[in-house]
Scaffold this active site. Sequence first.
Site, short mmCIF file in Angstrom:
data_model
loop_
_atom_site.label_atom_id
_atom_site.label_comp_id
_atom_site.label_asym_id
_atom_site.label_seq_id
_atom_site.Cartn_x
_atom_site.Cartn_y
_atom_site.Cartn_z
N CYS A 136 0.83 -1.38 0.19
CA CYS A 136 0.17 -0.14 0.04
C CYS A 136 0.61 1.18 -0.02
CB CYS A 136 -0.93 -0.04 1.21
SG CYS A 136 -2.26 1.46 1.23
N CYS A 139 -0.57 4.03 2.02
CA CYS A 139 -0.31 3.99 3.46
C CYS A 139 1.03 4.08 3.93
CB CYS A 139 -0.76 2.41 3.87
SG CYS A 139 -2.27 1.86 3.42
N ASP A 140 2.01 3.65 3.34
CA ASP A 140 3.61 3.69 3.64
C ASP A 140 4.32 4.42 2.84
OD1 ASP A 140 2.75 1.86 5.57
OD2 ASP A 140 3.17 0.01 4.26
#
Length: 320
Positions: A136, A139-140
């Site tokens: 992701c 997300c990261d």
Amino acid sequence: MTSEKVSCLIIGSGPAGYTAAIYASRAGLNPVLYQGGQPGGQLTITTEVDNYPGYPDGITGPEMMINFEKQAKRFGTDIRYGLATEVDFTSYPHKVIIDGKKEIIADSVIVSTGASAKWLGIDGEERLNGRGVSACAVCDGFFFRGQDVVIVGAGDTAAEEASYLAKLCRKVYLLVRRDEMRASKIMQKRVEMLPNIEILWNTETVKLNGEEDLESVVVKNNKTGEETVLDVSGFFVAIGHKPNTDIFKGYLHMDETGYIQTIKGSSCTNIKGVFACGDAQDNVYRQAVTAAGTGCMAALDAERFLMEHEVEVIMEEASA
């Protein structure tokens, strides 16, 4: 086989399931939640979570899910280990089999079984997950600001995530297994226009190097056989997700990839009393915060359904 009757059954944990449990408990539905094969969902394999509101200093995925679980328990949710292995939605109330040996008869069912990222299955991928390896970028990606990264994939998701990473990272290598992308033309154009994205055509990943954290990626040109070492600190896999919805096939309407279809503006499925939330029905956003939001919707929809059903039963009894 033992049998148990419940008012509200929640299948699966994670942000969607636990949020549904919090709302359902506070509404007095006495929910029973079965955590599934991966209690806490995908966040349990995520290290730092920096984009969930309310955590100004960030939090790890496992810690967040422990907090969600504690909050659901605080309001009285009956949280259990167990995996739903079979369902029967042909009659009402609904029947769900847990671990192949226990039958739950439920007046309402909330499906929050999530989705699982597809992985390449290469050397080092599992070992370095959360330590440079991610599925992701949204997300990261923040953790790789100013660094060099690799992203694998050829569809719209890969193109979109490569574009996102290009805003944060110094260099983005996009690995495409063939000599063309599956992404839409407009998404391909966007990728090609970004100067810090380099597309490596006909390229596959051989292995990931690093003991504690990712240090480099070995790739191979599948036309020439030539191998190259890319010195990168981030490796993102964007080859798709598989919703964990197989046991509902034949009962719930789904799209061609298995995501449960809900009625627009609600969590309602085509079966009365069955609601879907989180990544089991969301193939667009796939974020913890959006999953939690749909979990709230599912609990509210279930509460409304149970109230209306109770009124219908009372009316039927009165007219009998």
